[in-house]
Design a protein around this motif. Structure first.
Motif, PDB file in Angstrom:
ATOM      1  N   LEU A  97      36.818  29.833  35.266  1.00  0.00           N
ATOM      2  CA  LEU A  97      36.393  29.610  33.945  1.00  0.00           C
ATOM      3  C   LEU A  97      35.318  30.253  33.599  1.00  0.00           C
ATOM      4  CD1 LEU A  97      37.165  27.705  31.672  1.00  0.00           C
ATOM      5  CD2 LEU A  97      36.020  26.254  31.967  1.00  0.00           C
ATOM      6  N   VAL A  98      34.301  30.162  34.439  1.00  0.00           N
ATOM      7  CA  VAL A  98      33.374  30.979  34.556  1.00  0.00           C
ATOM      8  C   VAL A  98      33.132  32.603  34.068  1.00  0.00           C
ATOM      9  CG1 VAL A  98      32.081  31.299  36.866  1.00  0.00           C
ATOM     10  CG2 VAL A  98      30.605  31.601  34.834  1.00  0.00           C
ATOM     11  N   ARG A  99      34.224  32.883  35.251  1.00  0.00           N
ATOM     12  CA  ARG A  99      34.733  33.831  35.033  1.00  0.00           C
ATOM     13  C   ARG A  99      35.560  34.773  33.987  1.00  0.00           C
ATOM     14  NH1 ARG A  99      33.644  36.149  40.210  1.00  0.00           N
ATOM     15  NH2 ARG A  99      33.535  34.819  41.857  1.00  0.00           N
ATOM     16  N   GLN A 100      35.853  33.589  33.184  1.00  0.00           N
ATOM     17  CA  GLN A 100      36.044  34.366  31.712  1.00  0.00           C
ATOM     18  C   GLN A 100      34.358  34.060  30.458  1.00  0.00           C
ATOM     19  OE1 GLN A 100      38.740  31.586  30.293  1.00  0.00           O
ATOM     20  NE2 GLN A 100      39.994  31.559  32.337  1.00  0.00           N
ATOM     21  N   ASN A 101      33.424  34.150  31.588  1.00  0.00           N
ATOM     22  CA  ASN A 101      32.630  34.058  30.335  1.00  0.00           C
ATOM     23  C   ASN A 101      32.205  35.948  30.498  1.00  0.00           C
ATOM     24  OD1 ASN A 101      29.676  34.126  29.249  1.00  0.00           O
ATOM     25  ND2 ASN A 101      29.896  32.273  29.202  1.00  0.00           N
ATOM     26  N   PRO A 102      32.054  36.606  29.353  1.00  0.00           N
ATOM     27  CA  PRO A 102      32.006  37.392  29.182  1.00  0.00           C
ATOM     28  C   PRO A 102      29.953  37.718  29.248  1.00  0.00           C
ATOM     29  CG  PRO A 102      32.003  37.520  26.834  1.00  0.00           C
ATOM     30  CD  PRO A 102      32.384  36.116  27.733  1.00  0.00           C
ATOM     31  N   GLY A 103      29.294  37.322  29.427  1.00  0.00           N
ATOM     32  CA  GLY A 103      28.295  37.446  30.422  1.00  0.00           C
ATOM     33  C   GLY A 103      28.173  37.181  31.951  1.00  0.00           C
ATOM     34  N   PHE A 104      28.926  36.182  31.949  1.00  0.00           N
ATOM     35  CA  PHE A 104      29.226  36.190  33.674  1.00  0.00           C
ATOM     36  C   PHE A 104      28.887  37.510  34.460  1.00  0.00           C
ATOM     37  CE2 PHE A 104      31.688  35.579  37.329  1.00  0.00           C
ATOM     38  CZ  PHE A 104      30.152  34.749  38.063  1.00  0.00           C
ATOM     39  N   VAL A 105      27.887  38.178  35.417  1.00  0.00           N
ATOM     40  CA  VAL A 105      28.335  39.136  36.718  1.00  0.00           C
ATOM     41  C   VAL A 105      28.471  38.702  38.052  1.00  0.00           C
ATOM     42  CG1 VAL A 105      26.952  40.828  36.887  1.00  0.00           C
ATOM     43  CG2 VAL A 105      26.055  39.609  34.954  1.00  0.00           C
TER      44      VAL A 105
END
Length: 117
Positions: free
Chosen positions: A38-46
């Motif tokens: 789920l977190v990897r779907q957030n565009p601001g996650f690096v």
């Protein structure tokens, strides 16, 4: 961490120290895998890296592009559910620090081929 050349450099870093209870079993592993997807779907996650010490304490380091993306993740409903379950069942303790990256330096050794020696 070697971010993609086209990717924005991260501006925030999260240090999440924790220790799991004996109740953190298969249900924890399943939720942890779901949260990582789920977190990897957030565009601001690096990026994210996980480390475990000999005494069982864990350190999760997470890089974020900006505060808006991090706030979106913090308020994501499924993430909130995971946090609540973690506090009730899976974590003996946790400490989280959110920091602004002031400076970033990197080094990468070039690999020489046999004909370059």
């Amino acid at each position: 961490m070697q971010p993609n050349e086209n990717q924005d450099k991260p501006s925030l870093i999260i240090l999440f120290r924790s220790k799991l209870t004996s109740q953190a079993g298969e249900d924890y592993q399943s939720m942890n895998a779901e949260m990582e997807t789920l977190v990897r779907q957030n565009p601001g996650f690096v990026d994210v890296k996980n480390y475990t010490a000999a005494d069982g304490e864990r350190l999760t380091v997470v890089w974020w592009r900006d505060e808006g993306s991090l706030a979106e993740w913090r308020n994501q409903m499924r993430h909130r559910e995971a946090q609540n379950t973690g506090q009730q069942k899976w974590y003996e303790y946790y400490d989280m620090d959110v920091a602004t990256i002031v400076r970033s330096l990197s080094f990468a050794r070039k690999v020489l081929t046999t004909d370059q020696h």
